[in-house]
Write a protein that holds these residues in place. Structure first.
Motif, PDB file in Angstrom:
ATOM      1  N   PRO A   1       0.799  -1.229   0.000  1.00  0.00           N
ATOM      2  CA  PRO A   1       0.000   0.000   0.000  1.00  0.00           C
ATOM      3  C   PRO A   1       0.830   1.277   0.000  1.00  0.00           C
ATOM      4  CG  PRO A   1      -0.880  -1.553   1.586  1.00  0.00           C
ATOM      5  CD  PRO A   1       0.407  -2.127   1.102  1.00  0.00           C
ATOM      6  N   LEU A   2       1.928   1.307   0.777  1.00  0.00           N
ATOM      7  CA  LEU A   2       2.723   2.532   0.849  1.00  0.00           C
ATOM      8  C   LEU A   2       3.372   2.860  -0.493  1.00  0.00           C
ATOM      9  CD1 LEU A   2       4.446   2.390   4.355  1.00  0.00           C
ATOM     10  CD2 LEU A   2       2.624   3.909   3.585  1.00  0.00           C
ATOM     11  N   THR A   3       3.718   1.829  -1.254  1.00  0.00           N
ATOM     12  CA  THR A   3       4.291   2.071  -2.572  1.00  0.00           C
ATOM     13  C   THR A   3       3.271   2.735  -3.486  1.00  0.00           C
ATOM     14  OG1 THR A   3       5.834   0.215  -2.388  1.00  0.00           O
ATOM     15  CG2 THR A   3       5.308   0.961  -4.610  1.00  0.00           C
ATOM     16  N   THR A   4       2.042   2.229  -3.451  1.00  0.00           N
ATOM     17  CA  THR A   4       0.987   2.820  -4.269  1.00  0.00           C
ATOM     18  C   THR A   4       0.690   4.242  -3.820  1.00  0.00           C
ATOM     19  OG1 THR A   4       0.015   0.648  -4.712  1.00  0.00           O
ATOM     20  CG2 THR A   4      -1.420   2.557  -5.021  1.00  0.00           C
ATOM     21  N   LEU A   5       0.696   4.475  -2.508  1.00  0.00           N
ATOM     22  CA  LEU A   5       0.480   5.825  -1.991  1.00  0.00           C
ATOM     23  C   LEU A   5       1.578   6.763  -2.477  1.00  0.00           C
ATOM     24  CD1 LEU A   5      -1.004   7.800  -0.086  1.00  0.00           C
ATOM     25  CD2 LEU A   5       0.424   6.929   1.775  1.00  0.00           C
ATOM     26  N   PHE A   6       2.824   6.303  -2.431  1.00  0.00           N
ATOM     27  CA  PHE A   6       3.941   7.120  -2.882  1.00  0.00           C
ATOM     28  C   PHE A   6       3.821   7.449  -4.368  1.00  0.00           C
ATOM     29  CE2 PHE A   6       8.163   7.346  -4.835  1.00  0.00           C
ATOM     30  CZ  PHE A   6       8.696   8.431  -4.161  1.00  0.00           C
ATOM     31  N   TRP A   7       3.493   6.448  -5.185  1.00  0.00           N
ATOM     32  CA  TRP A   7       3.384   6.674  -6.619  1.00  0.00           C
ATOM     33  C   TRP A   7       2.210   7.589  -6.960  1.00  0.00           C
ATOM     34  CZ3 TRP A   7       5.965   5.026 -11.128  1.00  0.00           C
ATOM     35  CH2 TRP A   7       7.137   4.303 -10.901  1.00  0.00           C
ATOM     36  N   THR A   8       1.148   7.528  -6.185  1.00  0.00           N
ATOM     37  CA  THR A   8       0.013   8.424  -6.425  1.00  0.00           C
ATOM     38  C   THR A   8       0.459   9.877  -6.354  1.00  0.00           C
ATOM     39  OG1 THR A   8      -1.555   6.820  -5.508  1.00  0.00           O
ATOM     40  CG2 THR A   8      -2.292   9.097  -5.650  1.00  0.00           C
ATOM     41  N   GLY A   9       1.195  10.214  -5.288  1.00  0.00           N
ATOM     42  CA  GLY A   9       1.673  11.579  -5.146  1.00  0.00           C
ATOM     43  C   GLY A   9       2.725  11.944  -6.173  1.00  0.00           C
ATOM     44  N   ALA A  10       3.635  10.992  -6.473  1.00  0.00           N
ATOM     45  CA  ALA A  10       4.716  11.278  -7.415  1.00  0.00           C
ATOM     46  C   ALA A  10       4.180  11.539  -8.818  1.00  0.00           C
ATOM     47  CB  ALA A  10       5.706  10.114  -7.438  1.00  0.00           C
ATOM     48  N   VAL A  11       3.258  10.687  -9.271  1.00  0.00           N
ATOM     49  CA  VAL A  11       2.680  10.868 -10.605  1.00  0.00           C
ATOM     50  C   VAL A  11       1.840  12.137 -10.648  1.00  0.00           C
ATOM     51  CG1 VAL A  11       1.107   9.885 -12.323  1.00  0.00           C
ATOM     52  CG2 VAL A  11       2.721   8.408 -11.129  1.00  0.00           C
ATOM     53  N   GLY A  12       1.057  12.376  -9.593  1.00  0.00           N
ATOM     54  CA  GLY A  12       0.229  13.577  -9.560  1.00  0.00           C
ATOM     55  C   GLY A  12       1.053  14.844  -9.617  1.00  0.00           C
ATOM     56  N   ALA A  13       2.128  14.895  -8.831  1.00  0.00           N
ATOM     57  CA  ALA A  13       2.986  16.084  -8.825  1.00  0.00           C
ATOM     58  C   ALA A  13       3.686  16.264 -10.170  1.00  0.00           C
ATOM     59  CB  ALA A  13       4.012  15.973  -7.698  1.00  0.00           C
ATOM     60  N   THR A  14       4.170  15.164 -10.744  1.00  0.00           N
ATOM     61  CA  THR A  14       4.877  15.247 -12.027  1.00  0.00           C
ATOM     62  C   THR A  14       3.946  15.683 -13.151  1.00  0.00           C
ATOM     63  OG1 THR A  14       6.385  13.489 -11.316  1.00  0.00           O
ATOM     64  CG2 THR A  14       6.275  13.947 -13.679  1.00  0.00           C
ATOM     65  N   ALA A  15       2.698  15.219 -13.112  1.00  0.00           N
ATOM     66  CA  ALA A  15       1.755  15.531 -14.189  1.00  0.00           C
ATOM     67  C   ALA A  15       1.223  16.957 -14.115  1.00  0.00           C
ATOM     68  CB  ALA A  15       0.587  14.545 -14.155  1.00  0.00           C
ATOM     69  N   THR A  16       1.071  17.493 -12.899  1.00  0.00           N
ATOM     70  CA  THR A  16       0.433  18.801 -12.762  1.00  0.00           C
ATOM     71  C   THR A  16       1.415  19.956 -12.596  1.00  0.00           C
ATOM     72  OG1 THR A  16       0.195  18.448 -10.363  1.00  0.00           O
ATOM     73  CG2 THR A  16      -1.671  17.812 -11.768  1.00  0.00           C
ATOM     74  N   ALA A  17       2.612  19.688 -12.076  1.00  0.00           N
ATOM     75  CA  ALA A  17       3.566  20.775 -11.814  1.00  0.00           C
ATOM     76  C   ALA A  17       3.930  21.571 -13.064  1.00  0.00           C
ATOM     77  CB  ALA A  17       4.815  20.221 -11.138  1.00  0.00           C
ATOM     78  N   PRO A  18       4.146  20.936 -14.247  1.00  0.00           N
ATOM     79  CA  PRO A  18       4.514  21.730 -15.425  1.00  0.00           C
ATOM     80  C   PRO A  18       3.464  22.767 -15.816  1.00  0.00           C
ATOM     81  CG  PRO A  18       5.014  19.416 -15.796  1.00  0.00           C
ATOM     82  CD  PRO A  18       4.221  19.485 -14.531  1.00  0.00           C
ATOM     83  N   ALA A  19       2.211  22.526 -15.471  1.00  0.00           N
ATOM     84  CA  ALA A  19       1.162  23.489 -15.824  1.00  0.00           C
ATOM     85  C   ALA A  19       1.085  24.651 -14.850  1.00  0.00           C
ATOM     86  CB  ALA A  19      -0.193  22.782 -15.876  1.00  0.00           C
ATOM     87  N   LEU A  20       1.740  24.519 -13.700  1.00  0.00           N
ATOM     88  CA  LEU A  20       1.608  25.538 -12.658  1.00  0.00           C
ATOM     89  C   LEU A  20       2.073  26.920 -13.115  1.00  0.00           C
ATOM     90  CD1 LEU A  20       0.482  25.650  -9.829  1.00  0.00           C
ATOM     91  CD2 LEU A  20       2.744  25.086  -8.937  1.00  0.00           C
ATOM     92  N   PRO A  21       3.221  27.070 -13.795  1.00  0.00           N
ATOM     93  CA  PRO A  21       3.628  28.416 -14.242  1.00  0.00           C
ATOM     94  C   PRO A  21       2.662  29.028 -15.255  1.00  0.00           C
ATOM     95  CG  PRO A  21       5.478  26.881 -14.320  1.00  0.00           C
ATOM     96  CD  PRO A  21       4.252  26.063 -14.099  1.00  0.00           C
ATOM     97  N   LEU A  22       1.935  28.186 -15.987  1.00  0.00           N
ATOM     98  CA  LEU A  22       1.030  28.686 -17.017  1.00  0.00           C
ATOM     99  C   LEU A  22      -0.262  29.241 -16.436  1.00  0.00           C
ATOM    100  CD1 LEU A  22       1.434  25.773 -19.621  1.00  0.00           C
ATOM    101  CD2 LEU A  22       2.687  27.953 -19.535  1.00  0.00           C
ATOM    102  N   VAL A  23      -0.675  28.717 -15.286  1.00  0.00           N
ATOM    103  CA  VAL A  23      -1.968  29.115 -14.717  1.00  0.00           C
ATOM    104  C   VAL A  23      -1.817  29.860 -13.394  1.00  0.00           C
ATOM    105  CG1 VAL A  23      -3.153  27.194 -15.839  1.00  0.00           C
ATOM    106  CG2 VAL A  23      -2.263  26.887 -13.520  1.00  0.00           C
ATOM    107  N   TRP A  24      -0.574  30.024 -12.940  1.00  0.00           N
ATOM    108  CA  TRP A  24      -0.376  30.573 -11.594  1.00  0.00           C
ATOM    109  C   TRP A  24      -0.956  31.970 -11.458  1.00  0.00           C
ATOM    110  CZ3 TRP A  24       0.608  28.880  -6.951  1.00  0.00           C
ATOM    111  CH2 TRP A  24       0.923  29.811  -5.946  1.00  0.00           C
TER     112      TRP A  24
END
Length: 310
Positions: free
Chosen positions: A191-214
């Motif tokens: 479970p902890l591995t899946t929890l870790f990957w959830t956050g890692a994928v979410g951060a990686t997928a959304t962070a690049p858009a942050l400067p565009l919409v900030w």
């Protein structure tokens, strides 16, 4: 998220603790949705809100789990046997978060939550082609009744159908997809591995858009709420893991529907909105059909498929 069943010999006190932990988890998810709705109501961009949710959550989980361990230590938390499936699941979680946050800009909290709780209905249909768990006539009937409940909530015949309702429906579809991915990952990663990957994928997928919409929040109160979004998400998933270490998944699954009560309470306390009769009736129908599906899955020994929002 992953939901391993607790040992069958778990005592009544342990099961009771598991139920309380799960109620805390769904309370966190209700607070997450309410916080996102409030932030977006102040002029925040849903993409920015989602990015902050995942960046804060990932930082919190990474610090708590300690995934970067020296060589020779026990299995690293961030190491997966199925990284491609973890990435696919993480992207489904991100898609569910984005559609949910956009829907919450227009929909009352209880109404949006009730529609997204149609996820087990989609799961029952998709489990056949993806997992070989083909639904019988009883489960198909439950799915039909559940969709009728969604129609009661959305009332397309009255002209009240809003595009945001369709987004909430997409959230339910994405939630069912990541629920199925979670089932497939259960025997492969802890479970902890899946929890870790959830956050890692979410951060990686959304962070690049942050400067565009900030857009810097004009209200200073937005900052602690944005931080709270990530903490609510991480804490909710963590409490869920702890709950499933103490009680069987089949025992805990019905209590996920307590999130509807939390959404109704927060909708009233934060936004001064109570669900109308149509929403309450539709939510009762969706909940009833979902609980019936859970009963059928429990009888078959399958893992329950109720998943709250990411």
């Amino acid at each position: 998220m992953n939901r391993p069943a607790a040992a069958p010999s778990a005592g009544g006190e342990e099961v009771g603790t598991g139920i309380l932990l799960l109620l805390g988890a769904v309370g966190c998810f209700a607070c997450l949705d309410a916080s996102a709705k409030w932030v977006n109501g102040t002029g925040g961009d849903p993409v920015q809100t989602a990015a902050m949710r995942y960046l804060v959550s990932f930082a919190f989980v990474a610090a708590a789990c300690g995934p970067w361990k020296p060589a020779g230590s026990p299995r690293r938390v961030g190491r997966s046997r199925s990284p491609a499936l973890q990435v696919a699941r993480g992207l489904l979680v991100v898609a569910a978060t984005l559609t949910s946050f956009f829907a919450l800009r227009r929909l009352p909290l209880t109404q949006a939550t009730a529609i997204t709780f149609a996820a087990p209905l989609f799961t029952a249909l998709l489990a056949g082609p993806l997992l070989g768990e083909w639904p019988g006539r009883h489960r198909l009937a439950a799915v039909a009744v559940g969709f009728a409940g969604v129609l009661v909530i959305t009332r397309p015949w009255s002209g009240a159908l809003d595009a945001a309702m369709l987004l909430a429906g997409l959230t339910a579809l994405f939630n069912s997809g990541y629920a199925l991915a979670t089932r497939m990952l259960a025997p492969r990663d802890p479970p902890l591995t899946t929890l870790f990957w959830t956050g890692a994928v979410g951060a990686t997928a959304t962070a690049p858009a942050l400067p565009l919409v900030w857009r810097a929040p004009a209200d200073a109160r937005v900052w602690p709420v944005l931080l709270g979004l990530g903490l609510f998400g991480a804490l909710g998933h963590w409490l869920m893991i702890l709950a499933h270490r103490r009680a069987p998944a089949s025992t805990l699954a019905p209590f996920f529907y307590a999130q509807l009560l939390g959404a109704a309470a927060l909708g009233w306390l934060v936004f001064g909105a109570l669900p109308d009769g149509w929403t309450a009736a539709g939510a009762a129908i969706v909940t009833g059909s979902g609980l019936y599906l859970l009963g059928r899955e429990r009888g078959r020994g399958a893992a329950p498929s109720v998943d709250p929002g990411a």
